[in-house]
Design a protein around this motif. Sequence first.
Motif, PDB file in Angstrom:
ATOM      1  N   ALA A 155       0.870  -1.178   0.000  1.00  0.00           N
ATOM      2  CA  ALA A 155       0.000   0.000   0.000  1.00  0.00           C
ATOM      3  C   ALA A 155       0.903   1.224   0.000  1.00  0.00           C
ATOM      4  CB  ALA A 155      -0.914   0.014   1.229  1.00  0.00           C
ATOM      5  N   GLY A 156       0.678   2.094  -0.974  1.00  0.00           N
ATOM      6  CA  GLY A 156       1.514   3.286  -1.031  1.00  0.00           C
ATOM      7  C   GLY A 156       1.201   4.148  -2.232  1.00  0.00           C
ATOM      8  N   ARG A 157       1.531   5.420  -2.119  1.00  0.00           N
ATOM      9  CA  ARG A 157       1.339   6.347  -3.230  1.00  0.00           C
ATOM     10  C   ARG A 157       2.515   6.194  -4.189  1.00  0.00           C
ATOM     11  NH1 ARG A 157      -2.667   9.554  -3.521  1.00  0.00           N
ATOM     12  NH2 ARG A 157      -3.175   9.291  -1.328  1.00  0.00           N
ATOM     13  N   ILE A 158       2.213   6.117  -5.475  1.00  0.00           N
ATOM     14  CA  ILE A 158       3.253   5.843  -6.464  1.00  0.00           C
ATOM     15  C   ILE A 158       3.298   6.931  -7.528  1.00  0.00           C
ATOM     16  CG2 ILE A 158       3.057   3.344  -6.141  1.00  0.00           C
ATOM     17  CD1 ILE A 158       1.452   3.258  -8.764  1.00  0.00           C
ATOM     18  N   LYS A 159       4.381   6.945  -8.284  1.00  0.00           N
ATOM     19  CA  LYS A 159       4.522   7.822  -9.447  1.00  0.00           C
ATOM     20  C   LYS A 159       4.500   6.924 -10.677  1.00  0.00           C
ATOM     21  CE  LYS A 159       7.211  11.376  -7.044  1.00  0.00           C
ATOM     22  NZ  LYS A 159       8.491  12.125  -7.004  1.00  0.00           N
ATOM     23  N   PRO A 160       3.322   6.732 -11.280  1.00  0.00           N
ATOM     24  CA  PRO A 160       3.185   5.754 -12.370  1.00  0.00           C
ATOM     25  C   PRO A 160       4.028   6.105 -13.578  1.00  0.00           C
ATOM     26  CG  PRO A 160       1.041   6.419 -11.515  1.00  0.00           C
ATOM     27  CD  PRO A 160       2.040   7.388 -10.980  1.00  0.00           C
ATOM     28  N   GLU A 161       4.561   5.089 -14.182  1.00  0.00           N
ATOM     29  CA  GLU A 161       5.293   5.226 -15.432  1.00  0.00           C
ATOM     30  C   GLU A 161       4.880   4.093 -16.361  1.00  0.00           C
ATOM     31  OE1 GLU A 161       9.413   5.214 -14.494  1.00  0.00           O
ATOM     32  OE2 GLU A 161       9.367   7.127 -13.405  1.00  0.00           O
ATOM     33  N   GLY A 162       5.161   4.233 -17.640  1.00  0.00           N
ATOM     34  CA  GLY A 162       4.931   3.176 -18.607  1.00  0.00           C
ATOM     35  C   GLY A 162       3.482   2.732 -18.677  1.00  0.00           C
ATOM     36  N   ALA A 163       3.275   1.408 -18.624  1.00  0.00           N
ATOM     37  CA  ALA A 163       1.939   0.833 -18.762  1.00  0.00           C
ATOM     38  C   ALA A 163       1.023   1.225 -17.611  1.00  0.00           C
ATOM     39  CB  ALA A 163       2.040  -0.690 -18.856  1.00  0.00           C
ATOM     40  N   VAL A 164       1.590   1.427 -16.426  1.00  0.00           N
ATOM     41  CA  VAL A 164       0.770   1.839 -15.284  1.00  0.00           C
ATOM     42  C   VAL A 164       0.228   3.244 -15.517  1.00  0.00           C
ATOM     43  CG1 VAL A 164       0.744   2.239 -12.794  1.00  0.00           C
ATOM     44  CG2 VAL A 164       2.081   0.349 -13.731  1.00  0.00           C
ATOM     45  N   ARG A 165       1.055   4.132 -16.035  1.00  0.00           N
ATOM     46  CA  ARG A 165       0.606   5.489 -16.348  1.00  0.00           C
ATOM     47  C   ARG A 165      -0.437   5.461 -17.461  1.00  0.00           C
ATOM     48  NH1 ARG A 165       5.192   7.574 -17.845  1.00  0.00           N
ATOM     49  NH2 ARG A 165       4.832   7.093 -20.034  1.00  0.00           N
ATOM     50  N   ASP A 166      -0.244   4.587 -18.456  1.00  0.00           N
ATOM     51  CA  ASP A 166      -1.192   4.479 -19.569  1.00  0.00           C
ATOM     52  C   ASP A 166      -2.558   3.993 -19.113  1.00  0.00           C
ATOM     53  OD1 ASP A 166       0.846   5.306 -21.201  1.00  0.00           O
ATOM     54  OD2 ASP A 166       1.361   3.289 -21.892  1.00  0.00           O
ATOM     55  N   LEU A 167      -2.599   3.264 -18.009  1.00  0.00           N
ATOM     56  CA  LEU A 167      -3.873   2.783 -17.479  1.00  0.00           C
ATOM     57  C   LEU A 167      -4.694   3.915 -16.879  1.00  0.00           C
ATOM     58  CD1 LEU A 167      -5.618   0.257 -16.985  1.00  0.00           C
ATOM     59  CD2 LEU A 167      -4.412  -0.058 -14.807  1.00  0.00           C
ATOM     60  N   GLY A 168      -4.092   5.059 -16.717  1.00  0.00           N
ATOM     61  CA  GLY A 168      -4.820   6.209 -16.176  1.00  0.00           C
ATOM     62  C   GLY A 168      -4.258   6.713 -14.880  1.00  0.00           C
ATOM     63  N   GLY A 169      -3.076   6.233 -14.529  1.00  0.00           N
ATOM     64  CA  GLY A 169      -2.478   6.667 -13.280  1.00  0.00           C
ATOM     65  C   GLY A 169      -1.916   8.068 -13.388  1.00  0.00           C
ATOM     66  N   SER A 170      -1.725   8.694 -12.254  1.00  0.00           N
ATOM     67  CA  SER A 170      -1.142  10.030 -12.188  1.00  0.00           C
ATOM     68  C   SER A 170      -0.278  10.102 -10.942  1.00  0.00           C
ATOM     69  CB  SER A 170      -2.237  11.095 -12.147  1.00  0.00           C
ATOM     70  OG  SER A 170      -3.018  10.971 -10.973  1.00  0.00           O
ATOM     71  N   GLY A 171       0.259  11.283 -10.699  1.00  0.00           N
ATOM     72  CA  GLY A 171       1.125  11.431  -9.543  1.00  0.00           C
ATOM     73  C   GLY A 171       0.420  11.192  -8.227  1.00  0.00           C
ATOM     74  N   GLY A 172      -0.919  11.288  -8.194  1.00  0.00           N
ATOM     75  CA  GLY A 172      -1.649  11.097  -6.951  1.00  0.00           C
ATOM     76  C   GLY A 172      -2.246   9.711  -6.804  1.00  0.00           C
ATOM     77  N   THR A 173      -1.746   8.744  -7.565  1.00  0.00           N
ATOM     78  CA  THR A 173      -2.313   7.397  -7.539  1.00  0.00           C
ATOM     79  C   THR A 173      -1.838   6.617  -6.322  1.00  0.00           C
ATOM     80  OG1 THR A 173      -2.470   7.304  -9.942  1.00  0.00           O
ATOM     81  CG2 THR A 173      -2.465   5.206  -8.764  1.00  0.00           C
ATOM     82  N   PHE A 174      -2.784   5.962  -5.664  1.00  0.00           N
ATOM     83  CA  PHE A 174      -2.454   5.098  -4.531  1.00  0.00           C
ATOM     84  C   PHE A 174      -2.647   3.656  -4.977  1.00  0.00           C
ATOM     85  CE2 PHE A 174      -2.387   3.158  -0.434  1.00  0.00           C
ATOM     86  CZ  PHE A 174      -1.754   4.058   0.425  1.00  0.00           C
ATOM     87  N   LEU A 175      -1.629   2.861  -4.774  1.00  0.00           N
ATOM     88  CA  LEU A 175      -1.668   1.459  -5.173  1.00  0.00           C
ATOM     89  C   LEU A 175      -1.867   0.579  -3.946  1.00  0.00           C
ATOM     90  CD1 LEU A 175      -1.268  -0.934  -7.113  1.00  0.00           C
ATOM     91  CD2 LEU A 175       1.208  -0.634  -6.842  1.00  0.00           C
TER      92      LEU A 175
END
Length: 380
Positions: A270-290
């Motif tokens: 559990a944690g806030r992430i900085k999405p890159e690549g395929a994770v970012r393409d899924l709709g993630g942003s700097g405020g995404t919590f995984l």
Amino acid sequence: MTGAAAVARTGRRRVLLVVLVLLAVQLVSLARPAYACGCGAMVHDPKTTMAVDRETSAVRWDGRTEQIVMSLTVNGSAPDAAWIMPVPHRATVELGDPELFDELSALTEPAVRQRHYFWPRGGDWPFQDVDGAAAPPPDARGPGVGVVGRERLGPFDVARLTATDPDALRNWLKSQGFRLPASLATELRPYVAQRWEYVAIRLAPAERHRPLTGTLDPLHLSFASDRLVYPMRLSRLATTRQSLGLYVLAPHRMEPRSTIGGARPEVFYAGRIKPEGAVRDLGGSGGTFLTAIDQSFPQPQRITGDHELRRADHDTPFQRFRYTDTLLKVGGVPAWILTALGVLLLLAAAVGSAVVIALRARRRASTSEARRTVSSFTHS
């Protein structure tokens, strides 16, 4: 009755018994339900086999839209199969990015922490193997049926359906060469009552006349939803232990509202992430919590419904740790050797001091004795 007649009668009984056993086996095979997995069900020819070895799903939810990317690893003798998934609203379907799960796995890897140990273990000097090598480390709306969309995605034939009666879905499957088991039709009725729709996908291997086996291309479904729901009801049909692994991407940490008949869900990241690549393409942003969740269902028939996930009370981060044990060294020298040498030096110093003290005491004793002797001689 003659002996020959008795033998013939016994033979007929054996043949009848064998026929009855084979008939029973065939009836069991025909009655076998579709294979249920975490968010859908497989329908295949009952004369063939089909099993899902692993199911990995990623869910992205922003409060209005839900996206599910799922990858299945299957094996068996079936040359093709149909996969059915109920969805609360009309869905769009496309192929997913196979790199997504590798990236999510890397993000949720346990952090490595180092621990030191003092005394040598197997593989450390002087307990090395004979060849001197260190030991190796131990090693988730109209009547009937309406086809609202149909497309070809890679090896998949995808149909998006509406149905107010499981019989309509049964007819569609029949037109595709599959039979809807009665048990699956029963489990679909709650979705019909809630006016859900279905995504029905015909799966086929890349090469014709080969069994459907291996890891399939991931599928990416998107649909409107004001709540994060993950379909699980169809897993009630499974006859073996089920497990669910979910990567949940949302604005905050998420948690299931209930166990829905399984073991307590366990969060392994559990944690806030900085999405890159395929994770970012899924709709993630700097405020995404995984939030990554594991859950097992030892008795699938106890599953009570679908998973609904809600925001947790706090965005508390969590990460697993993997420890590596290393022999404590100082300046490249094992600390236990330096300690042992230090102890030996201290002992040597202590012994030396004791010897010096003893010699001085003996010298003083000798001097005193000599003085007494001289004094006695003088007086005499």
